[in-house]
Write a protein that holds these residues in place. Structure first.
Motif, PDB file in Angstrom:
ATOM      1  N   ASN A 304     -85.664  70.571  33.336  1.00 30.31           N
ATOM      2  CA  ASN A 304     -86.130  70.650  34.581  1.00 30.31           C
ATOM      3  C   ASN A 304     -85.662  69.446  34.894  1.00 30.31           C
ATOM      4  O   ASN A 304     -84.873  68.870  34.374  1.00 30.31           O
ATOM      5  N   GLY A 305     -85.034  69.507  36.289  1.00 33.23           N
ATOM      6  CA  GLY A 305     -84.670  68.392  37.068  1.00 33.23           C
ATOM      7  C   GLY A 305     -83.177  68.611  38.056  1.00 33.23           C
ATOM      8  O   GLY A 305     -83.052  69.988  38.043  1.00 33.23           O
ATOM      9  N   TYR A 306     -83.006  67.612  38.571  1.00 32.22           N
ATOM     10  CA  TYR A 306     -81.691  68.248  40.176  1.00 32.22           C
ATOM     11  C   TYR A 306     -81.058  67.426  39.835  1.00 32.22           C
ATOM     12  O   TYR A 306     -79.877  66.243  38.870  1.00 32.22           O
ATOM     13  N   GLY A 307     -79.535  67.942  40.020  1.00 35.68           N
ATOM     14  CA  GLY A 307     -78.568  67.668  39.513  1.00 35.68           C
ATOM     15  C   GLY A 307     -77.221  68.009  40.450  1.00 35.68           C
ATOM     16  O   GLY A 307     -77.798  68.027  41.870  1.00 35.68           O
ATOM     17  N   LEU A 308     -76.471  67.074  40.685  1.00 40.75           N
ATOM     18  CA  LEU A 308     -75.836  66.572  41.601  1.00 40.75           C
ATOM     19  C   LEU A 308     -73.819  66.371  41.000  1.00 40.75           C
ATOM     20  O   LEU A 308     -73.556  66.889  40.266  1.00 40.75           O
ATOM     21  N   ARG A 309     -73.585  67.454  42.176  1.00 41.96           N
ATOM     22  CA  ARG A 309     -72.104  67.521  41.657  1.00 41.96           C
ATOM     23  C   ARG A 309     -71.502  67.191  43.611  1.00 41.96           C
ATOM     24  O   ARG A 309     -71.394  67.128  44.136  1.00 41.96           O
ATOM     25  N   VAL A 310     -70.054  66.567  43.127  1.00 39.47           N
ATOM     26  CA  VAL A 310     -68.995  65.765  43.647  1.00 39.47           C
ATOM     27  C   VAL A 310     -67.572  66.680  44.389  1.00 39.47           C
ATOM     28  O   VAL A 310     -67.052  65.715  42.978  1.00 39.47           O
ATOM     29  N   TRP A 311     -66.934  66.936  45.142  1.00 44.47           N
ATOM     30  CA  TRP A 311     -65.315  67.510  44.652  1.00 44.47           C
ATOM     31  C   TRP A 311     -64.991  66.992  45.824  1.00 44.47           C
ATOM     32  O   TRP A 311     -65.247  66.438  47.053  1.00 44.47           O
ATOM     33  N   PHE A 312     -63.983  66.883  45.083  1.00 42.75           N
ATOM     34  CA  PHE A 312     -62.664  65.725  46.408  1.00 42.75           C
ATOM     35  C   PHE A 312     -61.979  67.394  46.635  1.00 42.75           C
ATOM     36  O   PHE A 312     -61.353  67.748  45.929  1.00 42.75           O
ATOM     37  N   LEU A 313     -61.790  66.684  48.050  1.00 46.25           N
ATOM     38  CA  LEU A 313     -60.471  68.160  49.034  1.00 46.25           C
ATOM     39  C   LEU A 313     -58.726  67.787  48.219  1.00 46.25           C
ATOM     40  O   LEU A 313     -58.712  67.147  49.348  1.00 46.25           O
ATOM     41  N   GLU A 314     -58.703  68.516  47.238  1.00 43.51           N
ATOM     42  CA  GLU A 314     -56.914  68.053  47.481  1.00 43.51           C
ATOM     43  C   GLU A 314     -56.530  69.212  48.413  1.00 43.51           C
ATOM     44  O   GLU A 314     -56.623  70.230  48.595  1.00 43.51           O
ATOM     45  N   GLU A 315     -55.082  68.410  48.781  1.00 51.91           N
ATOM     46  CA  GLU A 315     -54.214  68.957  50.334  1.00 51.91           C
ATOM     47  C   GLU A 315     -52.885  68.716  50.005  1.00 51.91           C
ATOM     48  O   GLU A 315     -52.821  67.923  49.921  1.00 51.91           O
ATOM     49  N   SER A 316     -52.312  69.625  49.160  1.00 49.29           N
ATOM     50  CA  SER A 316     -50.589  70.050  49.047  1.00 49.29           C
ATOM     51  C   SER A 316     -50.532  70.725  49.932  1.00 49.29           C
ATOM     52  O   SER A 316     -50.147  71.925  49.656  1.00 49.29           O
ATOM     53  N   ARG A 317     -49.123  70.566  51.035  1.00 50.02           N
ATOM     54  CA  ARG A 317     -48.590  71.249  51.575  1.00 50.02           C
ATOM     55  C   ARG A 317     -48.927  72.319  52.040  1.00 50.02           C
ATOM     56  O   ARG A 317     -48.545  73.469  52.119  1.00 50.02           O
ATOM     57  N   GLY A 318     -50.442  72.047  52.802  1.00 54.74           N
ATOM     58  CA  GLY A 318     -51.382  73.783  53.132  1.00 54.74           C
ATOM     59  C   GLY A 318     -51.917  74.168  51.972  1.00 54.74           C
ATOM     60  O   GLY A 318     -53.190  74.810  52.047  1.00 54.74           O
TER      61      GLY A 318
END
Length: 450
Positions: A304-318
């Motif tokens: 059991n436990g807590y998970g952490l996720r981190v995402w980065f928003l890649e922006e390329s030509r729309g």
């Protein structure tokens, strides 16, 4: 195209940058690249201490209190309380949003406040607004015509003006009676609409104005779908390079201020874990980031436990794409951390104390991460209570802050997996921090009311 300025010696480039006709243009040039930033800083061309470029502290809201707390380095200046505003109305002191050193306060009586300079401006009440595709929605839920959030936009490197965006959202989980009254054509309308009308307040005109924004690309879904999608605890927003990113339901709206257009960006989701409504949208070193907490199913994974996720928003030509920066199980990470350090550089500024609440300063070396089995027919576990609270991102480092079961504030460097203990933030229970805003002091510009 090759950047020919890289061929210039630093002293020559510094002399060129000195010829810019305003500190604001110089500040904008500082953001072009690392080389330019290094020259501006090395030759002291700009007083960067006046600009919101560094983290000052974190404003937090704790269950059991109505007023914000300020968690910051012990050597920092006193930011709280806001007693100089001359009001004891709790709602008038509620922080709604933060942007580059300014705070948006209040729900009915709205102010924009600069805590670093103790200046503020009072806003006139917004007029009624019209939103296409919400016609007839009052037959589903009476408050549908007034459900909205306000968002602050301020970029002192480009202008001394600030703007407030008032944006409607679809309330979720209407009552059964309202569903019976709903018209099918209302449920079938797309959301957000192809033309979304926002109310926008400008500090230059001191007036509200309706402004239509045209959607580029597909909608997130229908009005009926949004009724069934949970809204986040707090609809965080962030501003990055001319665009406002607003969290609604399970998507972001990327609102381009100059072009009066917007785009829907679906948020990333997990596949197998138990998802929670703990999520945070903010900006950090390279742009816009999104983080969420989720729970591990003990039957499926064996722990059991807590998970952490981190995402980065890649922006390329729309084109927008979420890049998963890290995924970590926090239970073993925090269990092995050396907590036996008492003197820490950060502490709580006890401003704006609510005297009806008495904090119990407890240090829990251990915490029960156990899960309660709640359904004998479905082998799923849920947590007894939230033990971790997300506090947001560092503005210029790849760092996410969170409040731990032992009531410590931790900085997790997700680019290097380094964990740093900042100090003790007292709460009644673990997970009691439910809204937070990393704060960057700004000492430029003037607000009108004082």
């Amino acid at each position: 195209m090759e950047d020919l300025t890289r061929l210039l010696p630093p002293d020559v480039l510094a002399d060129v940058l000195r010829r810019l006709d305003s500190p604001r243009r110089l500040a904008a040039s500082r953001c072009v690249c690392k080389a330019w930033r290094g020259v501006v800083d090395a030759y002291r061309l700009l007083r960067t201490d006046l600009l919101p470029l560094s983290l000052g502290g974190i404003f937090t809201y704790i269950h059991g209190t109505d007023l914000p707390k300020y968690f910051s380095p012990v050597s920092s200046e006193t930011i709280a309380p806001f007693d100089y505003l001359g009001t004891h109305d709790v709602e008038s002191l509620t922080i709604m949003q933060h942007c580059n050193g300014l705070l948006l306060l209040g729900e009915e009586e709205v102010r924009v406040l600069n805590p670093a300079t103790r200046q503020w401006a009072c806003l006139p009440s917004p007029p009624p607004m019209f939103t296409p595709c919400m016609e007839g929605a009052h037959e589903i839920i009476s408050s549908c015509t007034t459900d909205h959030d306000m968002y602050l936009v301020f970029d002192p490197m480009m202008s001394s003006e600030f703007k407030i965006f008032l944006i409607k959202y679809v309330p979720n989980h209407p009552s059964p009676d309202c569903n019976q009254l709903a018209k099918p054509e209302v449920h079938a309308r797309e959301w957000p609409p192809s033309t979304f009308v926002f109310l926008v307040f400008s500090s230059e005109t001191m007036e509200w104005e309706e402004k239509p924004f045209i959607r580029e690309g597909d909608a997130a879904g229908t009005v009926g779908h949004m009724f069934q999608v949970d809204t986040p605890r707090h609809c965080y927003a962030t501003y990055w390079r001319g665009a406002l990113y607003v969290h609604q339901h399970d998507f972001l709206m990327r609102i381009t201020l100059a072009g009066s257009k917007y785009q829907v960006i679906k948020l990333p989701t997990g596949l197998h874990e138990i998802e929670y409504d703990y999520s945070y949208v903010g900006k950090s070193e390279k742009g816009v980031y999104y983080t969420s907490l989720y729970g591990y199913d003990g039957l499926r994974y064996g722990y059991n436990g807590y998970g952490l996720r981190v995402w980065f928003l890649e922006e390329s030509r729309g084109h927008m794409k979420w890049d998963l920066k890290c995924e970590v199980n926090l239970k073993p990470l925090l269990a092995n951390f050396p907590w036996k350090c008492n003197d820490k550089p950060w502490a709580l500024q006890h401003g704006n104390d609510d005297h009806s609440y008495t904090s119990r300063v407890l240090m829990e070396e251990k915490f029960d991460w156990g899960f309660d089995y709640y359904n004998p027919h479905e082998p799923v576990y849920i947590p007894r209570r939230y033990a971790i609270s997300l506090l947001g991102f560092h503005p210029n480092k790849e760092v996410v802050f969170f409040h731990t079961p032992s009531k410590r504030v931790v900085a997790y460097h997700f680019d290097s997996s380094k964990i740093e203990d900042l100090g003790f933030l007292p709460t009644e229970h673990p997970g009691d921090v439910y809204i937070s805003f990393p704060y960057m002091p700004c000492r430029t510009g003037e607000l009108s009311d004082n």
